[in-house]
Design a protein around this motif. Structure first.
Motif, PDB file in Angstrom:
ATOM      1  N   TYR A 146       0.805  -1.244  -0.042  1.00 53.44           N
ATOM      2  CA  TYR A 146      -0.063  -0.078  -0.155  1.00 53.44           C
ATOM      3  C   TYR A 146       0.813   1.312   0.027  1.00 53.44           C
ATOM      4  CZ  TYR A 146      -3.780  -3.204   1.188  1.00 53.44           C
ATOM      5  OH  TYR A 146      -4.722  -3.880   1.223  1.00 53.44           O
ATOM      6  N   ASP A 147       0.456   2.199  -0.691  1.00 51.89           N
ATOM      7  CA  ASP A 147       1.081   3.670  -0.952  1.00 51.89           C
ATOM      8  C   ASP A 147       0.147   4.395   0.162  1.00 51.89           C
ATOM      9  OD1 ASP A 147       3.274   2.829  -2.240  1.00 51.89           O
ATOM     10  OD2 ASP A 147       1.916   2.877  -4.300  1.00 51.89           O
ATOM     11  N   THR A 148       0.634   5.469   0.909  1.00 48.41           N
ATOM     12  CA  THR A 148       0.097   6.312   1.595  1.00 48.41           C
ATOM     13  C   THR A 148       0.426   7.729   1.115  1.00 48.41           C
ATOM     14  OG1 THR A 148      -0.001   4.493   3.693  1.00 48.41           O
ATOM     15  CG2 THR A 148      -0.592   6.989   4.043  1.00 48.41           C
ATOM     16  N   LEU A 149      -0.495   8.683   1.040  1.00 47.17           N
ATOM     17  CA  LEU A 149      -0.279  10.030   0.606  1.00 47.17           C
ATOM     18  C   LEU A 149      -0.887  10.917   1.675  1.00 47.17           C
ATOM     19  CD1 LEU A 149       0.743  11.961  -1.503  1.00 47.17           C
ATOM     20  CD2 LEU A 149      -1.549  11.725  -2.426  1.00 47.17           C
ATOM     21  N   HIS A 150      -0.145  11.755   2.024  1.00 46.23           N
ATOM     22  CA  HIS A 150      -0.853  12.672   3.139  1.00 46.23           C
ATOM     23  C   HIS A 150      -0.693  14.094   2.318  1.00 46.23           C
ATOM     24  CE1 HIS A 150       0.680   9.882   5.928  1.00 46.23           C
ATOM     25  NE2 HIS A 150      -0.296  10.080   6.650  1.00 46.23           N
ATOM     26  N   ALA A 151      -2.026  14.890   2.323  1.00 43.16           N
ATOM     27  CA  ALA A 151      -2.275  16.282   1.726  1.00 43.16           C
ATOM     28  C   ALA A 151      -2.736  17.051   2.649  1.00 43.16           C
ATOM     29  CB  ALA A 151      -2.845  15.844   0.353  1.00 43.16           C
ATOM     30  N   GLN A 152      -2.343  18.471   2.669  1.00 47.86           N
ATOM     31  CA  GLN A 152      -2.700  19.230   3.630  1.00 47.86           C
ATOM     32  C   GLN A 152      -4.187  19.911   2.809  1.00 47.86           C
ATOM     33  OE1 GLN A 152      -2.183  20.117   6.653  1.00 47.86           O
ATOM     34  NE2 GLN A 152      -0.810  18.589   6.601  1.00 47.86           N
ATOM     35  N   LYS A 153      -5.345  19.852   3.542  1.00 51.25           N
ATOM     36  CA  LYS A 153      -6.373  20.470   2.882  1.00 51.25           C
ATOM     37  C   LYS A 153      -7.341  21.378   3.980  1.00 51.25           C
ATOM     38  CE  LYS A 153      -7.152  16.501  -0.402  1.00 51.25           C
ATOM     39  NZ  LYS A 153      -8.273  15.790  -0.656  1.00 51.25           N
ATOM     40  N   ASP A 338     -12.692  28.511   8.303  1.00 47.87           N
ATOM     41  CA  ASP A 338     -11.952  27.609   7.657  1.00 47.87           C
ATOM     42  C   ASP A 338     -10.775  26.745   8.553  1.00 47.87           C
ATOM     43  OD1 ASP A 338     -12.715  28.066   5.244  1.00 47.87           O
ATOM     44  OD2 ASP A 338     -11.352  29.697   4.882  1.00 47.87           O
ATOM     45  N   GLU A 339     -10.822  25.444   8.448  1.00 42.65           N
ATOM     46  CA  GLU A 339      -9.911  24.455   9.340  1.00 42.65           C
ATOM     47  C   GLU A 339      -8.975  23.741   8.391  1.00 42.65           C
ATOM     48  OE1 GLU A 339     -11.345  21.866  13.040  1.00 42.65           O
ATOM     49  OE2 GLU A 339     -11.475  20.785  11.356  1.00 42.65           O
ATOM     50  N   LYS A 340      -7.703  23.851   8.907  1.00 36.40           N
ATOM     51  CA  LYS A 340      -6.959  22.750   7.989  1.00 36.40           C
ATOM     52  C   LYS A 340      -6.791  21.548   8.474  1.00 36.40           C
ATOM     53  CE  LYS A 340      -3.889  26.545   6.349  1.00 36.40           C
ATOM     54  NZ  LYS A 340      -2.668  27.291   6.304  1.00 36.40           N
ATOM     55  N   TYR A 341      -6.467  20.553   7.656  1.00 41.39           N
ATOM     56  CA  TYR A 341      -6.515  19.107   8.204  1.00 41.39           C
ATOM     57  C   TYR A 341      -5.675  18.283   7.424  1.00 41.39           C
ATOM     58  CZ  TYR A 341      -9.807  17.704   4.768  1.00 41.39           C
ATOM     59  OH  TYR A 341     -10.412  17.498   3.523  1.00 41.39           O
ATOM     60  N   THR A 342      -5.108  17.025   7.624  1.00 41.35           N
ATOM     61  CA  THR A 342      -4.394  16.430   7.051  1.00 41.35           C
ATOM     62  C   THR A 342      -5.232  15.201   6.256  1.00 41.35           C
ATOM     63  OG1 THR A 342      -2.348  16.776   8.196  1.00 41.35           O
ATOM     64  CG2 THR A 342      -2.335  14.926   6.827  1.00 41.35           C
ATOM     65  N   ASP A 343      -5.180  14.863   5.168  1.00 43.24           N
ATOM     66  CA  ASP A 343      -6.210  14.158   4.421  1.00 43.24           C
ATOM     67  C   ASP A 343      -5.074  12.921   4.244  1.00 43.24           C
ATOM     68  OD1 ASP A 343      -8.612  12.827   3.074  1.00 43.24           O
ATOM     69  OD2 ASP A 343      -7.247  13.107   1.435  1.00 43.24           O
ATOM     70  N   GLN A 344      -5.414  11.888   4.500  1.00 40.96           N
ATOM     71  CA  GLN A 344      -4.659  10.615   4.198  1.00 40.96           C
ATOM     72  C   GLN A 344      -5.383   9.531   3.229  1.00 40.96           C
ATOM     73  OE1 GLN A 344      -2.580   8.301   7.413  1.00 40.96           O
ATOM     74  NE2 GLN A 344      -3.920   6.774   6.904  1.00 40.96           N
ATOM     75  N   THR A 345      -4.729   9.257   2.194  1.00 39.07           N
ATOM     76  CA  THR A 345      -5.206   8.437   1.172  1.00 39.07           C
ATOM     77  C   THR A 345      -4.264   7.276   0.931  1.00 39.07           C
ATOM     78  OG1 THR A 345      -5.837  10.296  -0.153  1.00 39.07           O
ATOM     79  CG2 THR A 345      -5.781   8.300  -1.317  1.00 39.07           C
TER      80      THR A 345
END
Length: 371
Positions: A146-153, A338-345
């Motif tokens: 599995y590949d895990t990608l973290h993005a700031q949204k 607005d709230e910043k969070y880390t989205d994990q895919t």
């Protein structure tokens, strides 16, 4: 003669006896094959005899099913063979003619049971279904990691949310008596606060209530209701401040009402029906009543916006009346931020892999009928 020896001789004679299984005359056309199939008990001794009537038989085989060859003969004129059976088994006797002429032969099959309990063994054959598991190797796409990608949204969330009461209408209206020269029907109009839908906030009416009261009698009861409400909610985390606000919020279900005094006929209507009411024509009301005082809570979604009318009528012959109308609304006010969070895919990674898969195969096999 010794009795034991006599019993052994009798037992040997019983076990050694030959029991006919088949005694047949077989005719084979050119290129034809004939097959016989019989079941035998464990320990049986099979006596197989074949005699050709004239020319030899091209090929004769005896096989223990499915493929254990016990005898094979070619151009057989006469043959006698014996076979000992290991476990209950099916034997196949096959006769083939590869010549251009007809062939005839006499076939005799006998069995000599090893034990007395198998003397009456049924040599007929029945076919049964069995299932086999066959494993096959196939190449498949399988997950190898599995590949895990973290993005700031950024997302919109509720910053604050509150409800509060707002008294939007509080007026009195005189309604003439029937003996006067004025109109005995009148009314008051009011509008509910407009909803606000913006980027950072929403504000809307979620419930409201109205009060209709005649003269000082109703005013006194309004004051008593206010005292009771003030005492009940003092120090409590409530968002209403008046008796009517408590009714609108659903926190209060009943208010004290006067029973003595002049009464009024009232109705909550829209503009069209308010006109019909004033003209003395049939009309439809959202709510209506008659009394010294009355109230009603409104929560219908289609009645939380817009303009409304309180239609009033006085049926007193000589006494004009002063009617007080109050309207309180409960407003829901929500602010957003607005709230910043880390989205994990998580994405599966695939690769090729050889795997073994089972397949269930159904087939029919012959087995002895036996007992």
């Amino acid at each position: 003669m010794n009795k034991v020896l006599l019993m052994l001789l009798c037992t040997f004679t019983a076990f050694a006896q030959k029991i006919p299984v088949a005694d047949l005359q077989i005719k084979l056309n050119p290129g034809a094959t004939e097959e016989l199939m019989y079941g035998f008990a464990d320990g049986d001794r099979i006596i197989f005899t074949i005699e050709a009537d004239g020319s030899a038989i091209s090929e004769v085989t005896v096989t223990e099913y499915p493929s254990a060859l016990k005898y094979k003969g070619q151009n057989v004129k006469e043959e006698k063979r014996e076979f000992t059976v290991q476990g209950n088994s099916v034997y196949v006797f096959r006769f083939g003619n590869i010549t251009k002429g007809k062939r005839n032969c006499r076939v005799s099959i006998q069995r000599a049971p090893k034990r007395s309990e198998t003397k009456n063994f049924n040599t007929a054959v029945k076919w049964i279904k069995v299932q086999d598991t066959v494993w096959t190797s196939v190449t498949k796409e399988v997950v190898v990691g599995y590949d895990t990608l973290h993005a700031q949204k950024t997302r919109r969330v509720i910053a604050s949310e509150k409800k509060y009461e707002e008294m939007v209408f509080d007026k009195s209206q005189r309604v003439n008596a029937r003996s006067s020269f004025g109109e005995t029907k009148s009314g008051l109009s009011f509008s509910l606060p407009l909803s606000v839908v913006a980027k950072d906030e929403t504000k809307k009416v979620v419930a409201w209530a109205y009060w209709v009261g005649v003269g000082e009698e109703s005013n006194e009861f309004w004051k008593q209701n206010r005292k009771l409400i003030t005492g009940a909610v003092q120090g409590a985390a409530t968002y209403f401040t008046s008796p009517l606000g408590g009714i609108a919020a659903g926190a209060i279900t009943n208010l004290m009402l006067p029973v003595n005094g002049e009464d009024v006929e009232y109705a909550l209507v829209n503009d069209q029906n308010y006109k019909l009411f004033l003209e003395g024509k049939p009309y439809k009301a959202f709510d209506s009543g008659k009394g010294v005082a009355g109230y009603k809570r409104i929560t219908d979604a289609d009645r939380l916006q817009g303009k409304f009318n309180i239609a009033l009528a006085n049926d007193n012959l000589v006494q004009p009346i002063d009617v007080n109308v109050k309207v309180a609304v409960i407003i829901e006010h929500i602010k957003y931020k607005d709230e910043k969070y880390t989205d994990q895919t998580i994405t599966p990674r695939y690769g090729k892999k050889i795997v073994r898969e089972p397949q269930i195969m159904t087939r029919e096999i012959p087995v002895p009928v036996g007992k």
